[in-house]
Design a protein around this motif. Sequence first.
Motif, PDB file in Angstrom:
ATOM      1  N   MET A 273       0.868  -1.351   0.050  1.00 46.51           N
ATOM      2  CA  MET A 273       0.062  -0.073   0.024  1.00 46.51           C
ATOM      3  C   MET A 273       0.849   1.330  -0.107  1.00 46.51           C
ATOM      4  SD  MET A 273      -3.072  -0.956  -0.039  1.00 46.51           S
ATOM      5  CE  MET A 273      -3.833   0.511  -0.063  1.00 46.51           C
ATOM      6  N   ALA A 274       2.219   1.161   0.625  1.00 45.32           N
ATOM      7  CA  ALA A 274       2.938   2.433   0.631  1.00 45.32           C
ATOM      8  C   ALA A 274       3.564   2.640  -0.370  1.00 45.32           C
ATOM      9  CB  ALA A 274       3.721   2.244   2.151  1.00 45.32           C
ATOM     10  N   ASP A 275       3.565   1.779  -1.478  1.00 44.84           N
ATOM     11  CA  ASP A 275       4.398   1.757  -2.754  1.00 44.84           C
ATOM     12  C   ASP A 275       3.539   1.793  -3.792  1.00 44.84           C
ATOM     13  OD1 ASP A 275       5.950   1.588  -5.042  1.00 44.84           O
ATOM     14  OD2 ASP A 275       7.467   0.408  -3.867  1.00 44.84           O
ATOM     15  N   PRO A 276       3.117   3.113  -4.504  1.00 45.55           N
ATOM     16  CA  PRO A 276       2.180   2.899  -5.916  1.00 45.55           C
ATOM     17  C   PRO A 276       2.694   2.006  -6.863  1.00 45.55           C
ATOM     18  CG  PRO A 276       2.713   5.251  -4.894  1.00 45.55           C
ATOM     19  CD  PRO A 276       3.633   4.373  -4.204  1.00 45.55           C
ATOM     20  N   GLY A 277       4.065   1.953  -7.132  1.00 48.42           N
ATOM     21  CA  GLY A 277       4.432   0.903  -8.011  1.00 48.42           C
ATOM     22  C   GLY A 277       4.092  -0.389  -7.917  1.00 48.42           C
ATOM     23  N   ARG A 278       4.359  -0.824  -6.656  1.00 45.29           N
ATOM     24  CA  ARG A 278       4.183  -2.298  -6.151  1.00 45.29           C
ATOM     25  C   ARG A 278       2.526  -2.515  -5.999  1.00 45.29           C
ATOM     26  NH1 ARG A 278       7.200  -4.171  -1.003  1.00 45.29           N
ATOM     27  NH2 ARG A 278       6.222  -6.112  -1.610  1.00 45.29           N
ATOM     28  N   TYR A 279       1.718  -1.146  -5.600  1.00 45.79           N
ATOM     29  CA  TYR A 279       0.451  -1.617  -5.685  1.00 45.79           C
ATOM     30  C   TYR A 279      -0.312  -1.681  -7.018  1.00 45.79           C
ATOM     31  CZ  TYR A 279      -4.481  -0.811  -5.216  1.00 45.79           C
ATOM     32  OH  TYR A 279      -5.929  -1.241  -4.973  1.00 45.79           O
TER      33      TYR A 279
ATOM     34  N   ASP B 257      -5.053   6.156   4.684  1.00 44.02           N
ATOM     35  CA  ASP B 257      -4.189   7.223   4.381  1.00 44.02           C
ATOM     36  C   ASP B 257      -3.582   6.920   3.028  1.00 44.02           C
ATOM     37  OD1 ASP B 257      -4.603   8.815   6.404  1.00 44.02           O
ATOM     38  OD2 ASP B 257      -3.011   8.276   7.640  1.00 44.02           O
ATOM     39  N   HIS B 258      -3.186   5.526   2.821  1.00 46.16           N
ATOM     40  CA  HIS B 258      -2.422   4.917   1.937  1.00 46.16           C
ATOM     41  C   HIS B 258      -3.384   5.119   0.571  1.00 46.16           C
ATOM     42  CE1 HIS B 258       1.171   3.907   3.791  1.00 46.16           C
ATOM     43  NE2 HIS B 258       0.802   2.995   4.470  1.00 46.16           N
ATOM     44  N   ALA B 259      -4.723   4.571   0.932  1.00 42.78           N
ATOM     45  CA  ALA B 259      -5.631   4.760  -0.237  1.00 42.78           C
ATOM     46  C   ALA B 259      -5.906   6.125  -0.831  1.00 42.78           C
ATOM     47  CB  ALA B 259      -7.081   3.978   0.302  1.00 42.78           C
ATOM     48  N   VAL B 260      -6.209   7.000   0.102  1.00 41.16           N
ATOM     49  CA  VAL B 260      -6.132   8.451  -0.335  1.00 41.16           C
ATOM     50  C   VAL B 260      -4.966   9.040  -1.372  1.00 41.16           C
ATOM     51  CG1 VAL B 260      -6.311  11.088   0.240  1.00 41.16           C
ATOM     52  CG2 VAL B 260      -7.695   9.172   1.579  1.00 41.16           C
ATOM     53  N   ALA B 261      -3.678   8.544  -0.909  1.00 43.06           N
ATOM     54  CA  ALA B 261      -2.448   8.869  -1.453  1.00 43.06           C
ATOM     55  C   ALA B 261      -2.469   7.953  -3.054  1.00 43.06           C
ATOM     56  CB  ALA B 261      -1.227   8.455  -0.694  1.00 43.06           C
ATOM     57  N   LEU B 262      -2.947   6.992  -3.049  1.00 43.37           N
ATOM     58  CA  LEU B 262      -3.174   6.112  -4.350  1.00 43.37           C
ATOM     59  C   LEU B 262      -4.139   6.792  -5.098  1.00 43.37           C
ATOM     60  CD1 LEU B 262      -3.124   2.628  -2.938  1.00 43.37           C
ATOM     61  CD2 LEU B 262      -1.117   3.597  -4.267  1.00 43.37           C
ATOM     62  N   VAL B 263      -5.059   7.354  -4.974  1.00 44.54           N
ATOM     63  CA  VAL B 263      -6.283   7.818  -5.697  1.00 44.54           C
ATOM     64  C   VAL B 263      -6.247   9.281  -5.915  1.00 44.54           C
ATOM     65  CG1 VAL B 263      -7.678   6.128  -5.013  1.00 44.54           C
ATOM     66  CG2 VAL B 263      -7.918   8.373  -3.999  1.00 44.54           C
TER      67      VAL B 263
ATOM     68  N   PRO C 216      -4.030  11.531  -7.310  1.00 44.79           N
ATOM     69  CA  PRO C 216      -3.675  12.019  -8.642  1.00 44.79           C
ATOM     70  C   PRO C 216      -4.828  11.843  -9.887  1.00 44.79           C
ATOM     71  CG  PRO C 216      -1.833  10.559  -7.916  1.00 44.79           C
ATOM     72  CD  PRO C 216      -3.125  10.399  -7.187  1.00 44.79           C
ATOM     73  N   ARG C 217      -5.877  11.037  -9.636  1.00 44.17           N
ATOM     74  CA  ARG C 217      -6.743  10.869 -10.452  1.00 44.17           C
ATOM     75  C   ARG C 217      -8.130  11.829 -10.270  1.00 44.17           C
ATOM     76  NH1 ARG C 217      -7.247   4.170 -10.300  1.00 44.17           N
ATOM     77  NH2 ARG C 217      -5.142   3.827 -10.908  1.00 44.17           N
ATOM     78  N   VAL C 218      -8.080  12.633  -8.991  1.00 42.09           N
ATOM     79  CA  VAL C 218      -9.326  13.250  -8.539  1.00 42.09           C
ATOM     80  C   VAL C 218      -9.666  14.331  -9.714  1.00 42.09           C
ATOM     81  CG1 VAL C 218     -10.153  14.527  -6.949  1.00 42.09           C
ATOM     82  CG2 VAL C 218      -9.003  12.796  -6.093  1.00 42.09           C
ATOM     83  N   ALA C 219      -8.629  15.053 -10.068  1.00 39.48           N
ATOM     84  CA  ALA C 219      -9.302  16.089 -11.258  1.00 39.48           C
ATOM     85  C   ALA C 219      -9.957  15.545 -12.271  1.00 39.48           C
ATOM     86  CB  ALA C 219      -7.963  16.861 -11.777  1.00 39.48           C
ATOM     87  N   ALA C 220      -9.684  14.265 -12.698  1.00 38.31           N
ATOM     88  CA  ALA C 220     -10.348  13.610 -13.933  1.00 38.31           C
ATOM     89  C   ALA C 220     -11.417  13.123 -13.552  1.00 38.31           C
ATOM     90  CB  ALA C 220      -9.538  12.484 -14.518  1.00 38.31           C
ATOM     91  N   TRP C 221     -11.801  12.518 -12.051  1.00 39.87           N
ATOM     92  CA  TRP C 221     -12.995  12.299 -11.720  1.00 39.87           C
ATOM     93  C   TRP C 221     -14.124  13.236 -11.543  1.00 39.87           C
ATOM     94  CZ3 TRP C 221     -11.422   8.864  -6.693  1.00 39.87           C
ATOM     95  CH2 TRP C 221     -10.636   7.770  -7.113  1.00 39.87           C
ATOM     96  N   ARG C 222     -13.600  14.537 -11.199  1.00 44.92           N
ATOM     97  CA  ARG C 222     -14.403  15.561 -10.870  1.00 44.92           C
ATOM     98  C   ARG C 222     -15.034  16.064 -12.389  1.00 44.92           C
ATOM     99  NH1 ARG C 222     -14.804  18.925  -6.851  1.00 44.92           N
ATOM    100  NH2 ARG C 222     -12.881  18.514  -6.009  1.00 44.92           N
ATOM    101  N   GLU C 223     -14.571  15.926 -13.595  1.00 48.12           N
ATOM    102  CA  GLU C 223     -14.900  16.035 -14.649  1.00 48.12           C
ATOM    103  C   GLU C 223     -15.968  15.394 -14.924  1.00 48.12           C
ATOM    104  OE1 GLU C 223     -11.931  16.057 -17.680  1.00 48.12           O
ATOM    105  OE2 GLU C 223     -10.648  17.893 -16.746  1.00 48.12           O
ATOM    106  N   THR C 224     -15.730  13.988 -14.879  1.00 45.06           N
ATOM    107  CA  THR C 224     -16.850  12.980 -14.945  1.00 45.06           C
ATOM    108  C   THR C 224     -18.060  13.158 -14.106  1.00 45.06           C
ATOM    109  OG1 THR C 224     -15.188  11.487 -15.373  1.00 45.06           O
ATOM    110  CG2 THR C 224     -17.466  10.535 -14.628  1.00 45.06           C
ATOM    111  N   PHE C 225     -17.903  13.490 -12.782  1.00 42.26           N
ATOM    112  CA  PHE C 225     -19.017  13.723 -11.861  1.00 42.26           C
ATOM    113  C   PHE C 225     -19.585  14.935 -12.361  1.00 42.26           C
ATOM    114  CE2 PHE C 225     -20.052  16.564  -8.226  1.00 42.26           C
ATOM    115  CZ  PHE C 225     -21.076  15.837  -7.487  1.00 42.26           C
ATOM    116  N   GLU C 226     -19.110  16.055 -12.793  1.00 42.62           N
ATOM    117  CA  GLU C 226     -19.777  17.437 -13.200  1.00 42.62           C
ATOM    118  C   GLU C 226     -20.754  17.070 -14.435  1.00 42.62           C
ATOM    119  OE1 GLU C 226     -19.986  20.220 -11.650  1.00 42.62           O
ATOM    120  OE2 GLU C 226     -18.776  19.989 -10.254  1.00 42.62           O
ATOM    121  N   ARG C 227     -20.236  16.205 -15.246  1.00 46.31           N
ATOM    122  CA  ARG C 227     -21.153  16.057 -16.589  1.00 46.31           C
ATOM    123  C   ARG C 227     -22.219  14.875 -16.252  1.00 46.31           C
ATOM    124  NH1 ARG C 227     -16.304  13.558 -18.475  1.00 46.31           N
ATOM    125  NH2 ARG C 227     -16.681  11.392 -18.714  1.00 46.31           N
TER     126      ARG C 227
END
Length: 260
Positions: free
Chosen positions: A111-117, A177-183, A185-196
């Motif tokens: 969980m602590a290593d995005p690449g390993r996850y 905390d690890h889960a939040v760190a993993l996702v 970087p994707r939040v900006a794209a998610w917001r676009e989907t959510f808005e439309r």
Amino acid sequence: MMPAVFPGGTSVTRLSVYTGACADGLEGGTPHLHTASTEGYVVIGGHGALQTLDTHGFRETELAAGSTVWFTPGTIHRAVNRGGLQVVVVMANAGLPEAGDAVMTFPPEIMADPGRYRAAASLPDGERPDGEGPGSAGEEAMEAAAMRRRELAVQGFRALAGSAAAGDLGPLHRFYDHAVALVRPRVAAWRETFERTVAEQTRQTAAVLDALARGDGAHLRESELLESPQSAQSRWGMCGRLRTHDVLDPVEPDQQGPGQ
């Protein structure tokens, strides 16, 4: 005109929960949580249980045909199959779960290593970690990879549940905390989907209520019927084999006259 999205901006999937026992002797899905979306189970066949873990502790809820349960973001969940468990899954925020809103309960060093996850979560031939993407690897290779990641997530889940049972929620909080760190970087794209989708549908509903309060029913004259056919093939998901519906890209059903 109302946005052509599934009611409430949700998505629906037909789930056949995995069989085959894990190391702990239970059959079923891969433990995971959703970081932004509420998930609902409507059981349509078979029986089993839903194991959950959150800051209130571990819980097991029996499932049988007719059971309807739902759980909010942060609820770690594991579907346990005790015989032919079939579920219609209703997910909030259509498009977000498919874009990686889910995080599996791998051990903390992963969980602590995005690449390993990513390496642990991905299935052969580039199928996305959420299990929704296409792939051309053989069925045996896909199944083996899905079962390996399930076993790894069960290992992490059992450790988290054991710590919680002993009164120590520290590992669970660190997992969050690890889960939040993993996702993140994707939040900006998610917001676009959510808005439309969800946000736009909410705005449109507010506008309809305003119109109705004025006695204006113009939107009723713009009504339409939409359809999202079931996927032709099942896919390897986290909890089982999936038959999906692309509710973000609906089609108009074939037209037939009365009595046809």
